[in-house]
Design an enzyme around this catalytic site. Structure first.
Site, PDB file in Angstrom:
ATOM      1  N   PHE A 156       0.811  -1.217   0.000  1.00  0.00           N
ATOM      2  CA  PHE A 156       0.000   0.000   0.000  1.00  0.00           C
ATOM      3  C   PHE A 156       0.849   1.274   0.000  1.00  0.00           C
ATOM      4  O   PHE A 156       0.353   2.355   0.298  1.00  0.00           O
ATOM      5  CB  PHE A 156      -0.948   0.006   1.209  1.00  0.00           C
ATOM      6  CG  PHE A 156      -1.988  -1.084   1.151  1.00  0.00           C
ATOM      7  CD1 PHE A 156      -3.140  -0.910   0.396  1.00  0.00           C
ATOM      8  CD2 PHE A 156      -1.805  -2.288   1.810  1.00  0.00           C
ATOM      9  CE1 PHE A 156      -4.102  -1.909   0.318  1.00  0.00           C
ATOM     10  CE2 PHE A 156      -2.764  -3.289   1.737  1.00  0.00           C
ATOM     11  CZ  PHE A 156      -3.912  -3.106   0.994  1.00  0.00           C
ATOM     12  N   GLU A 159       4.401   6.282  -3.821  1.00  0.00           N
ATOM     13  CA  GLU A 159       5.656   6.831  -4.328  1.00  0.00           C
ATOM     14  C   GLU A 159       5.873   8.188  -3.674  1.00  0.00           C
ATOM     15  O   GLU A 159       4.925   8.933  -3.434  1.00  0.00           O
ATOM     16  CB  GLU A 159       5.590   6.998  -5.844  1.00  0.00           C
ATOM     17  CG  GLU A 159       5.749   5.689  -6.556  1.00  0.00           C
ATOM     18  CD  GLU A 159       5.676   5.830  -8.068  1.00  0.00           C
ATOM     19  OE1 GLU A 159       5.984   6.921  -8.588  1.00  0.00           O
ATOM     20  OE2 GLU A 159       5.306   4.844  -8.722  1.00  0.00           O
ATOM     21  N   LYS A 211      -6.680  -4.717  -2.174  1.00  0.00           N
ATOM     22  CA  LYS A 211      -5.788  -3.702  -2.740  1.00  0.00           C
ATOM     23  C   LYS A 211      -6.500  -2.887  -3.820  1.00  0.00           C
ATOM     24  O   LYS A 211      -6.431  -1.655  -3.851  1.00  0.00           O
ATOM     25  CB  LYS A 211      -4.541  -4.390  -3.308  1.00  0.00           C
ATOM     26  CG  LYS A 211      -3.636  -3.527  -4.155  1.00  0.00           C
ATOM     27  CD  LYS A 211      -3.049  -2.370  -3.362  1.00  0.00           C
ATOM     28  CE  LYS A 211      -2.346  -1.388  -4.250  1.00  0.00           C
ATOM     29  NZ  LYS A 211      -0.994  -1.645  -4.546  1.00  0.00           N
ATOM     30  N   GLY A 264      -2.903  10.161 -11.672  1.00  0.00           N
ATOM     31  CA  GLY A 264      -2.056   9.482 -12.652  1.00  0.00           C
ATOM     32  C   GLY A 264      -1.198   8.471 -11.923  1.00  0.00           C
ATOM     33  O   GLY A 264      -1.590   7.961 -10.870  1.00  0.00           O
ATOM     34  N   CYS A 267      -0.202   3.305 -10.733  1.00  0.00           N
ATOM     35  CA  CYS A 267      -1.127   2.409 -10.025  1.00  0.00           C
ATOM     36  C   CYS A 267      -2.598   2.682 -10.311  1.00  0.00           C
ATOM     37  O   CYS A 267      -3.294   1.827 -10.845  1.00  0.00           O
ATOM     38  CB  CYS A 267      -0.863   2.503  -8.530  1.00  0.00           C
ATOM     39  SG  CYS A 267       0.841   2.152  -8.132  1.00  0.00           S
ATOM     40  N   LYS A 270      -4.080   2.092 -13.950  1.00  0.00           N
ATOM     41  CA  LYS A 270      -3.964   0.665 -14.300  1.00  0.00           C
ATOM     42  C   LYS A 270      -4.875  -0.197 -13.426  1.00  0.00           C
ATOM     43  O   LYS A 270      -5.589  -1.070 -13.923  1.00  0.00           O
ATOM     44  CB  LYS A 270      -2.492   0.269 -14.127  1.00  0.00           C
ATOM     45  CG  LYS A 270      -2.206  -1.190 -13.995  1.00  0.00           C
ATOM     46  CD  LYS A 270      -0.728  -1.445 -13.835  1.00  0.00           C
ATOM     47  CE  LYS A 270      -0.225  -1.437 -12.408  1.00  0.00           C
ATOM     48  NZ  LYS A 270      -0.662  -2.542 -11.576  1.00  0.00           N
ATOM     49  N   LYS A 328       2.933  13.492  -9.713  1.00  0.00           N
ATOM     50  CA  LYS A 328       2.698  14.187  -8.446  1.00  0.00           C
ATOM     51  C   LYS A 328       4.067  14.658  -7.960  1.00  0.00           C
ATOM     52  O   LYS A 328       5.088  14.327  -8.580  1.00  0.00           O
ATOM     53  CB  LYS A 328       2.027  13.272  -7.422  1.00  0.00           C
ATOM     54  CG  LYS A 328       2.874  12.060  -7.032  1.00  0.00           C
ATOM     55  CD  LYS A 328       2.220  11.278  -5.904  1.00  0.00           C
ATOM     56  CE  LYS A 328       3.108  10.147  -5.449  1.00  0.00           C
ATOM     57  NZ  LYS A 328       2.571   9.389  -4.330  1.00  0.00           N
ATOM     58  N   ARG A 335       4.829   8.238 -15.351  1.00  0.00           N
ATOM     59  CA  ARG A 335       3.837   7.312 -15.893  1.00  0.00           C
ATOM     60  C   ARG A 335       2.416   7.852 -15.689  1.00  0.00           C
ATOM     61  O   ARG A 335       2.055   8.244 -14.593  1.00  0.00           O
ATOM     62  CB  ARG A 335       3.997   5.927 -15.252  1.00  0.00           C
ATOM     63  CG  ARG A 335       5.221   5.191 -15.809  1.00  0.00           C
ATOM     64  CD  ARG A 335       5.449   3.885 -15.120  1.00  0.00           C
ATOM     65  NE  ARG A 335       5.929   4.063 -13.761  1.00  0.00           N
ATOM     66  CZ  ARG A 335       6.189   3.053 -12.932  1.00  0.00           C
ATOM     67  NH1 ARG A 335       6.001   1.817 -13.334  1.00  0.00           N
ATOM     68  NH2 ARG A 335       6.637   3.289 -11.718  1.00  0.00           N
TER      69      ARG A 335
HETATM   70  C1  UGA Z   1      -1.249   4.854  -4.778  1.00  0.00           C
HETATM   71  C2  UGA Z   1      -1.878   4.571  -3.397  1.00  0.00           C
HETATM   72  O1  UGA Z   1      -2.063   5.788  -2.670  1.00  0.00           O
HETATM   73  C3  UGA Z   1      -0.982   3.635  -2.572  1.00  0.00           C
HETATM   74  O2  UGA Z   1      -1.623   3.321  -1.348  1.00  0.00           O
HETATM   75  C4  UGA Z   1      -0.763   2.354  -3.388  1.00  0.00           C
HETATM   76  O3  UGA Z   1       0.100   1.459  -2.709  1.00  0.00           O
HETATM   77  C5  UGA Z   1      -0.132   2.712  -4.725  1.00  0.00           C
HETATM   78  O4  UGA Z   1      -1.008   3.606  -5.437  1.00  0.00           O
HETATM   79  C6  UGA Z   1       0.024   1.425  -5.487  1.00  0.00           C
HETATM   80  O5  UGA Z   1      -1.002   0.832  -5.867  1.00  0.00           O
HETATM   81  O6  UGA Z   1       1.145   0.923  -5.608  1.00  0.00           O
HETATM   82  P1  UGA Z   1       0.694   6.478  -5.677  1.00  0.00           P
HETATM   83  O7  UGA Z   1       0.363   5.981  -7.045  1.00  0.00           O
HETATM   84  O8  UGA Z   1       2.111   6.585  -5.254  1.00  0.00           O
HETATM   85  O9  UGA Z   1      -0.016   5.547  -4.547  1.00  0.00           O
HETATM   86  O10 UGA Z   1       0.039   7.923  -5.615  1.00  0.00           O
HETATM   87  P2  UGA Z   1      -0.918   8.740  -4.622  1.00  0.00           P
HETATM   88  O11 UGA Z   1      -0.133   9.556  -3.698  1.00  0.00           O
HETATM   89  O12 UGA Z   1      -1.968   7.879  -4.069  1.00  0.00           O
HETATM   90  O13 UGA Z   1      -1.575   9.725  -5.694  1.00  0.00           O
HETATM   91  C7  UGA Z   1      -2.338   9.214  -6.794  1.00  0.00           C
HETATM   92  C8  UGA Z   1      -2.787  10.329  -7.696  1.00  0.00           C
HETATM   93  O14 UGA Z   1      -3.790  11.101  -7.081  1.00  0.00           O
HETATM   94  C9  UGA Z   1      -1.683  11.311  -8.072  1.00  0.00           C
HETATM   95  O15 UGA Z   1      -1.807  11.631  -9.437  1.00  0.00           O
HETATM   96  C10 UGA Z   1      -1.940  12.524  -7.201  1.00  0.00           C
HETATM   97  O16 UGA Z   1      -1.482  13.723  -7.750  1.00  0.00           O
HETATM   98  C11 UGA Z   1      -3.456  12.486  -7.127  1.00  0.00           C
HETATM   99  N1  UGA Z   1      -3.996  13.149  -5.929  1.00  0.00           N
HETATM  100  C12 UGA Z   1      -3.899  12.558  -4.722  1.00  0.00           C
HETATM  101  C13 UGA Z   1      -4.655  14.359  -6.055  1.00  0.00           C
HETATM  102  O17 UGA Z   1      -4.771  14.922  -7.166  1.00  0.00           O
HETATM  103  N2  UGA Z   1      -5.206  14.921  -4.953  1.00  0.00           N
HETATM  104  C14 UGA Z   1      -5.136  14.339  -3.733  1.00  0.00           C
HETATM  105  O18 UGA Z   1      -5.695  14.913  -2.754  1.00  0.00           O
HETATM  106  C15 UGA Z   1      -4.449  13.137  -3.611  1.00  0.00           C
END
Ligand code: UGA
Length: 441
Positions: A156, A159, A211, A264, A267, A270, A328, A335
């Site tokens: 979980f 990045e 997940k 984006g 994770c 996809k 982010k 990606r």
């Molecule tokens: C996400 C999940 O948060 C992790 O728990 C999970 O383990 C991971 O996928 C995975 O499946 O491996 P991650 O892809 O690193 O983690 O990114 P997040 O921090 O969750 O952000 C996802 C997207 O949402 C980003 O594009 C981010 O910019 C966007 N976001 C997130 C927002 O636009 N606003 C927010 O308030 C939060």
């Protein structure tokens, strides 16, 4: 306190999940071998170079590499024979229909089984569709006479915060067909979570689906606040205020309520498509998930249209400085990055772009060499001869930018803030045009 047992682990795949998993387990005293089939990556790791940017990871890897708890190899047989527990941290990219491509996971499962020399616990950490553990079990049993178990242990971590997330998980999920099979993995995680009740043991199918459910829920929450932002733009309300109100309700929680250009990364996009496909194959139409995916795609379009309409109306030359390329902040990962999608759309529609990102430019050059000329060495250079500034990623460095300099020295006339990074009041006093997501001046 329980006695600490150090374990021999092999991690297959040295991407974000694999390398963080290996380094964190090694930091607790376990003996860890990281295996990858990419020669360049392993060579780099052996020289102490981390193949991607992830805060805190370099130090962690170097410490365990130097004290001998962490090793890197290309040799599959050596890595498999060494370990009691083998973690599969392999990519599961989307196929054309959105379902997960399991070819890496299944091929490696077949290969490693031939090297089993004692009981092995094989753990899937990659995000895999429901039923994958059963498939792996079948494949391995055809290729070894040794006893083994297959356990699901979805990751979980995020990045940019991966090391902290791994070291302080909200919960750990272990899917296994019995408590005995779960036990070696359970013991490993006790070093990270002193509260056993946060280690959730369940059947493998529930573990695998949990997940997807977590990621799909977070993505839907985000898609929802983006919709509220879009209505706010139309109605003249302020989404930041609305998100504050919503977030203070404990049942909602204040995370994942920052509107922007959509989600984006490697994770969410996809995993959502994969879950949609799994549901379809099971004969269930997951309508809410479809809406989340569609809403996310529309988010970029709406932002692009705002930019396009401004330039159509103003008749100004289409010169834009873009801040941010990564999906982010605090990562170099491009990606499925909304920022990159936006930049490419702008370029394809005749805009002249200069772009800057603190960590993502090397990857951008590699992936889009045809557009390498747009990259600038710093954020202010992007603004030379530009009419507009677009903020596409929420790097804190951008939030600290000198607004007076932007207005006076570079004569920027308009800011399109795709991450609501700028403080409304500060922008207001500058006397330039400002568009953000769900807020108006
Ligand atoms: C996400 C999940 O948060 C992790 O728990 C999970 O383990 C991971 O996928 C995975 O499946 O491996 P991650 O892809 O690193 O983690 O990114 P997040 O921090 O969750 O952000 C996802 C997207 O949402 C980003 O594009 C981010 O910019 C966007 N976001 C997130 C927002 O636009 N606003 C927010 O308030 C939060």
């Amino acid at each position: 306190m329980y006695p600490v047992l150090f374990v021999k682990l092999t991690i297959i795949g040295t991407g974000y999940v694999g390398l963080v998993t290996g380094a964190c387990f090694a930091s607790k005293g376990n003996q860890v071998i990281c295996l990858d089939n990419n020669q360049e990556k392993i060579q780099k790791l052996k020289m102490g170079e981390i193949p991607f940017y992830e805060p805190k990871l370099e130090q962690l890897v170097l410490t365990s590499y130097k004290n001998g708890n962490l090793k890197f190899t290309l040799n599959q047989q050596e890595a498999v024979e060494f370990a009691d527990i083998i973690f599969l941290c392999l990519p599961t990219p989307p196929k054309e229909d959105g379902s997960s491509d399991l070819s890496f996971v299944l091929k490696v499962s077949e290969e490693i089984a031939t090297f089993f020399n004692s009981h092995k616990t094989v753990v899937t950490k990659s995000t895999v569709p429901v039923g994958t553990c059963d498939l792996i079990r079948e494949i391995i049993s055809k290729n070894t006479k040794q006893k083994f178990s297959v356990v699901s242990n979805p990751e979980f971590l995020r990045e940019g915060k991966a090391v902290d997330d791994f070291n302080n998980p909200d919960r750990v999920v272990i899917g296994a067909s019995s408590q005995t099979q779960a036990s070696p993995v359970f013991e490993l995680y006790r070093e990270f979570l002193f509260d056993d009740s946060k280690i959730l043991v369940m059947d493998t199918k529930s573990s695998e689906l949990s997940k997807y459910a977590a990621n799909a829920f977070l993505a839907t929450k985000l898609a929802f606040i983006n919709e509220i932002a879009n209505i706010s733009t139309v109605l003249g309300s302020n989404v930041d205020q609305i998100a504050r109100v919503m977030g203070m309700d404990e049942r909602i929680g204040n995370q994942f309520l920052k509107p922007g250009l959509g989600f984006g990364g490697s994770c969410f996009p996809k995993d959502l498509l994969s879950l949609l496909q799994t549901s379809k194959q099971a004969g269930y139409e997951f309508k809410l998930l479809k809406a989340t995916i569609e809403g996310n795609l529309r988010q970029i379009e709406i932002f692009y249209t705002t930019i396009q309409e401004y330039f159509l109306k103003s008749g100004k030359s289409k010169r834009i400085g873009v801040w941010g390329l990564t999906f982010k902040a605090n990562t170099d990962d491009l990606r499925e990055s909304p920022a990159v999608k936006l930049v490419i759309k702008l370029l394809q529609n005749g805009f002249q772009i200069k772009a800057y990102d603190p960590k993502g430019m090397q990857n951008f050059k590699m992936l889009y060499p045809q557009y390498a000329h747009i990259l600038q060495t710093d954020k202010y250079r992007c603004l030379e001869n530009s009419e507009a500034l677009v903020i596409a990623t929420e790097w804190q460095d951008f939030a600290k930018a000198d607004l007076n300099k932007i207005r006076k020295q570079f004569q920027i006339k308009v800011i399109f803030d795709g991450r609501n990074l700028m403080d409304l009041k500060s922008v207001q006093s500058l006397g330039l045009e400002y568009f953000s997501i769900g807020r108006s001046l």
